[in-house]
Scaffold this active site. Structure first.
Site, PDB file in Angstrom:
ATOM      1  N   TYR A  65      78.768  81.570 105.371  1.00 37.72           N
ATOM      2  CA  TYR A  65      77.576  80.744 105.143  1.00 37.72           C
ATOM      3  C   TYR A  65      77.753  79.463 105.949  1.00 37.72           C
ATOM      4  CZ  TYR A  65      76.639  83.748 101.043  1.00 37.72           C
ATOM      5  OH  TYR A  65      76.398  84.803 100.196  1.00 37.72           O
ATOM      6  N   PHE A 215      70.259  87.804  95.004  1.00 36.39           N
ATOM      7  CA  PHE A 215      68.797  87.696  95.004  1.00 36.39           C
ATOM      8  C   PHE A 215      68.235  87.839  93.574  1.00 36.39           C
ATOM      9  CE2 PHE A 215      68.566  89.625  99.594  1.00 36.39           C
ATOM     10  CZ  PHE A 215      69.010  88.431 100.122  1.00 36.39           C
ATOM     11  N   PRO A 216      68.838  87.184  92.566  1.00 32.91           N
ATOM     12  CA  PRO A 216      68.319  87.326  91.189  1.00 32.91           C
ATOM     13  C   PRO A 216      66.897  86.798  91.042  1.00 32.91           C
ATOM     14  CG  PRO A 216      69.872  85.483  91.324  1.00 32.91           C
ATOM     15  CD  PRO A 216      69.954  86.211  92.628  1.00 32.91           C
ATOM     16  N   LEU A 217      66.519  85.884  91.964  1.00 28.30           N
ATOM     17  CA  LEU A 217      65.156  85.336  91.925  1.00 28.30           C
ATOM     18  C   LEU A 217      64.297  85.920  93.042  1.00 28.30           C
ATOM     19  CD1 LEU A 217      66.133  81.588  91.302  1.00 28.30           C
ATOM     20  CD2 LEU A 217      65.306  83.255  89.624  1.00 28.30           C
ATOM     21  N   GLY A 218      64.843  86.939  93.716  1.00 28.28           N
ATOM     22  CA  GLY A 218      64.105  87.544  94.819  1.00 28.28           C
ATOM     23  C   GLY A 218      64.609  87.106  96.182  1.00 28.28           C
ATOM     24  N   GLY A 219      65.547  86.163  96.216  1.00 28.29           N
ATOM     25  CA  GLY A 219      66.165  85.758  97.480  1.00 28.29           C
ATOM     26  C   GLY A 219      65.239  84.935  98.349  1.00 28.29           C
ATOM     27  N   THR A 221      62.466  85.516  99.541  1.00 30.24           N
ATOM     28  CA  THR A 221      61.060  85.559  99.110  1.00 30.24           C
ATOM     29  C   THR A 221      61.046  85.593  97.587  1.00 30.24           C
ATOM     30  OG1 THR A 221      60.787  87.061 100.971  1.00 30.24           O
ATOM     31  CG2 THR A 221      58.877  86.742  99.562  1.00 30.24           C
ATOM     32  N   PRO A 222      61.071  84.405  96.925  1.00 34.80           N
ATOM     33  CA  PRO A 222      61.164  84.403  95.460  1.00 34.80           C
ATOM     34  C   PRO A 222      60.106  85.289  94.791  1.00 34.80           C
ATOM     35  CG  PRO A 222      61.580  82.198  96.302  1.00 34.80           C
ATOM     36  CD  PRO A 222      61.175  83.040  97.488  1.00 34.80           C
ATOM     37  N   LEU A 223      60.498  85.874  93.679  1.00 34.37           N
ATOM     38  CA  LEU A 223      59.673  86.858  92.957  1.00 34.37           C
ATOM     39  C   LEU A 223      58.273  86.331  92.666  1.00 34.37           C
ATOM     40  CD1 LEU A 223      62.267  87.866  90.203  1.00 34.37           C
ATOM     41  CD2 LEU A 223      61.392  89.363  92.025  1.00 34.37           C
TER      42      LEU A 223
HETATM   43  N1  LIG Z   1      76.640  89.620  98.536  1.00 33.56           N
HETATM   44  C1  LIG Z   1      75.591  89.420  99.292  1.00 33.56           C
HETATM   45  O1  LIG Z   1      75.299  90.162 100.235  1.00 33.56           O
HETATM   46  C2  LIG Z   1      74.709  88.251  99.001  1.00 33.56           C
HETATM   47  C3  LIG Z   1      73.445  88.156  99.633  1.00 33.56           C
HETATM   48  C4  LIG Z   1      72.648  87.092  99.322  1.00 33.56           C
HETATM   49  C5  LIG Z   1      73.060  86.131  98.413  1.00 33.56           C
HETATM   50  N2  LIG Z   1      74.294  86.221  97.819  1.00 33.56           N
HETATM   51  C6  LIG Z   1      74.736  85.242  96.805  1.00 33.56           C
HETATM   52  O2  LIG Z   1      73.814  85.290  95.744  1.00 33.56           O
HETATM   53  C7  LIG Z   1      73.318  83.975  95.473  1.00 33.56           C
HETATM   54  C8  LIG Z   1      71.894  84.073  94.977  1.00 33.56           C
HETATM   55  O3  LIG Z   1      71.050  84.607  95.964  1.00 33.56           O
HETATM   56  P1  LIG Z   1      70.048  83.722  96.816  1.00 33.56           P
HETATM   57  O4  LIG Z   1      70.404  82.278  96.703  1.00 33.56           O
HETATM   58  O5  LIG Z   1      69.975  84.321  98.162  1.00 33.56           O
HETATM   59  O6  LIG Z   1      68.647  84.051  96.172  1.00 33.56           O
HETATM   60  P2  LIG Z   1      67.977  83.736  94.752  1.00 33.56           P
HETATM   61  O7  LIG Z   1      68.931  83.065  93.848  1.00 33.56           O
HETATM   62  O8  LIG Z   1      67.303  84.973  94.319  1.00 33.56           O
HETATM   63  O9  LIG Z   1      66.808  82.735  95.176  1.00 33.56           O
HETATM   64  C9  LIG Z   1      67.024  81.591  95.901  1.00 33.56           C
HETATM   65  C10 LIG Z   1      65.661  81.086  96.367  1.00 33.56           C
HETATM   66  O10 LIG Z   1      64.876  80.748  95.231  1.00 33.56           O
HETATM   67  C11 LIG Z   1      64.529  79.360  95.270  1.00 33.56           C
HETATM   68  N3  LIG Z   1      64.682  78.853  93.890  1.00 33.56           N
HETATM   69  C12 LIG Z   1      65.820  78.738  93.174  1.00 33.56           C
HETATM   70  N4  LIG Z   1      65.552  78.269  91.943  1.00 33.56           N
HETATM   71  C13 LIG Z   1      64.210  78.095  91.889  1.00 33.56           C
HETATM   72  C14 LIG Z   1      63.338  77.625  90.886  1.00 33.56           C
HETATM   73  N5  LIG Z   1      63.793  77.260  89.684  1.00 33.56           N
HETATM   74  N6  LIG Z   1      62.007  77.569  91.174  1.00 33.56           N
HETATM   75  C15 LIG Z   1      61.528  77.935  92.383  1.00 33.56           C
HETATM   76  N7  LIG Z   1      62.321  78.394  93.382  1.00 33.56           N
HETATM   77  C16 LIG Z   1      63.657  78.465  93.132  1.00 33.56           C
HETATM   78  C17 LIG Z   1      65.497  78.715  96.226  1.00 33.56           C
HETATM   79  O11 LIG Z   1      64.895  77.621  96.872  1.00 33.56           O
HETATM   80  P3  LIG Z   1      65.350  76.091  96.569  1.00 33.56           P
HETATM   81  O12 LIG Z   1      66.597  75.862  97.341  1.00 33.56           O
HETATM   82  O13 LIG Z   1      64.185  75.305  97.053  1.00 33.56           O
HETATM   83  O14 LIG Z   1      65.554  75.984  95.088  1.00 33.56           O
HETATM   84  C18 LIG Z   1      65.749  79.842  97.201  1.00 33.56           C
HETATM   85  O15 LIG Z   1      64.727  79.911  98.170  1.00 33.56           O
HETATM   86  C19 LIG Z   1      73.452  83.266  96.818  1.00 33.56           C
HETATM   87  O16 LIG Z   1      73.398  81.848  96.677  1.00 33.56           O
HETATM   88  C20 LIG Z   1      74.761  83.797  97.309  1.00 33.56           C
HETATM   89  O17 LIG Z   1      75.845  83.077  96.729  1.00 33.56           O
HETATM   90  C21 LIG Z   1      75.096  87.285  98.093  1.00 33.56           C
END
Ligand SMILES: NC(=O)c1ccc[n+]([C@@H]2O[C@H](COP(=O)([O-])OP(=O)(O)OC[C@H]3O[C@@H](n4cnc5c(N)ncnc54)[C@H](OP(=O)(O)O)[C@@H]3O)[C@@H](O)[C@H]2O)c1
Length: 294
Positions: A65, A215-219, A221-223
């Site tokens: 990252y 991607f618990p929130l959709g990654g 492209t948030p859900l």
């Molecule tokens: N193993 C793998 O291949 C892999 C792949 C991807 C990710 N990951 C890990 O999984 C973690 C979670 O995935 P992710 O961060 O990609 O996606 P996520 O948690 O599904 O969603 C993150 C997105 O949601 C937005 N968000 C977060 N909280 C919010 C809220 N309360 N209201 C509105 N928007 C919100 C964030 O924007 P803001 O910054 O504006 O809040 C960001 O755009 C990553 O941080 C990483 O550590 C692992």
């Protein structure tokens, strides 16, 4: 924040690592496209410090990252690390100067990746390292991962890695990894709308192995779902909070690592652990995945 508000505690199988089920994913702290530094490093530091001050003791990261950026920010914000903080990292990719994602899966590259993580995080050993299978992020790319998992097991014997997990892995790859070494967690793409791993989660729960949805929130492209929005409005919560609360209720071995670059979103996400979802609401939320599949 009390134990209950972090969704309860979970101990990784065969380890002394116990964490709150509501953790934090650090990927959003790097610059746009998970490449380069963020616009505001102090803001990124503030998010991490707020997470730990709120009781979070599970942080997910990777040295790819940025690359290196997220780990360096974690070190700046939190080193020396508080007792009990578990930092989970992953290997399997590298980021050339053009910002693309390239596989880095030879034993030599995995060893170099461990040393990069140790140096940038300021650690002598890594708590948990996930081998992240190359591919789209849908956990559908079959193929043996034996060589890579064996390489990580070798680094574990050297004392550089404490525990091993796999990521973006199919059920067959998880089984293969478990035949080589003890696997403490599986980190795959999963959320209210994308439920390919429903059966795998149940299997892992039987073995006490953590399932950590990325991607618990959709990654990126948030859900977005009218069902989710309606339920959230009725409960006086936000859609993101409902999506996280649903995951906590989905299975006891699910650990959350929602990602955000904002302290306000972090607080909102952590508060989701206090949201109670009655059974009829859970049933209604099942409709999000079926309406997507239809
Ligand atoms: N193993 C793998 O291949 C892999 C792949 C991807 C990710 N990951 C890990 O999984 C973690 C979670 O995935 P992710 O961060 O990609 O996606 P996520 O948690 O599904 O969603 C993150 C997105 O949601 C937005 N968000 C977060 N909280 C919010 C809220 N309360 N209201 C509105 N928007 C919100 C964030 O924007 P803001 O910054 O504006 O809040 C960001 O755009 C990553 O941080 C990483 O550590 C692992």
């Amino acid at each position: 924040m009390s134990e209950a508000t972090l969704g309860g505690r979970f101990t990784f199988p065969g380890t002394s690592l116990t964490i709150g089920r509501m953790g934090y994913g650090a990927m959003q702290l790097a610059g746009p496209g998970v490449f380069g530094p963020p616009k505001d490093t102090d803001a990124a530091v503030a998010v991490l410090r707020e997470a730990v001050a709120s009781g979070v003791n599970h942080i997910d990261t990777s040295d790819y990252y940025g690359p290196h950026v997220t780990n360096q920010i974690i070190r700046k914000a939190l080193h020396p690390y508080p007792p009990g903080l578990v930092i989970v990292t992953k290997l399997g990719a590298r980021r050339p100067p053009d910002g693309s994602w390239q596989a880095a899966i030879s034993p030599q590259e995995l060893t170099a990746g461990v040393h990069d993580n140790l140096r940038n995080l300021g650690l002598d050993a890594l708590d948990i390292v996930n081998y992240r299978v190359v591919g789209s992020g849908h956990g559908t790319e079959e193929g043996s991962i034996a060589e890579q998992v064996a390489a990580l097991a070798g680094l574990q014997r050297e004392g550089l890695i404490r525990h091993i997990g796999v990521s973006n892995a199919t059920a067959t790859q998880v089984a293969e990894a478990r035949s080589i070494t003890d696997v403490v967690c599986v980190q795959n793409n999963y959320n209210l709308a994308y439920r390919q791993d429903d059966a795998l989660i149940v299997d892992l729960a039987r073995a006490g192995i953590a399932y950590v949805p990325f991607f618990p929130l959709g990654g990126f492209t948030p859900l977005q779902s009218s069902i989710l929005s309606k339920v959230a409005a009725r409960l006086g919560a936000t859609p993101m909070q409902v999506a996280l609360a649903w995951l906590l209720r989905r299975a006891p071995n699910i650990l959350l690592i929602p990602g955000t670059s904002s302290v306000a979103h972090l607080r909102e996400n952590l508060a989701a652990a206090e949201l109670d979802l009655p059974d009829d609401v859970l049933k209604e939320l099942d409709g999000v995945a079926s309406s997507k599949a239809a």
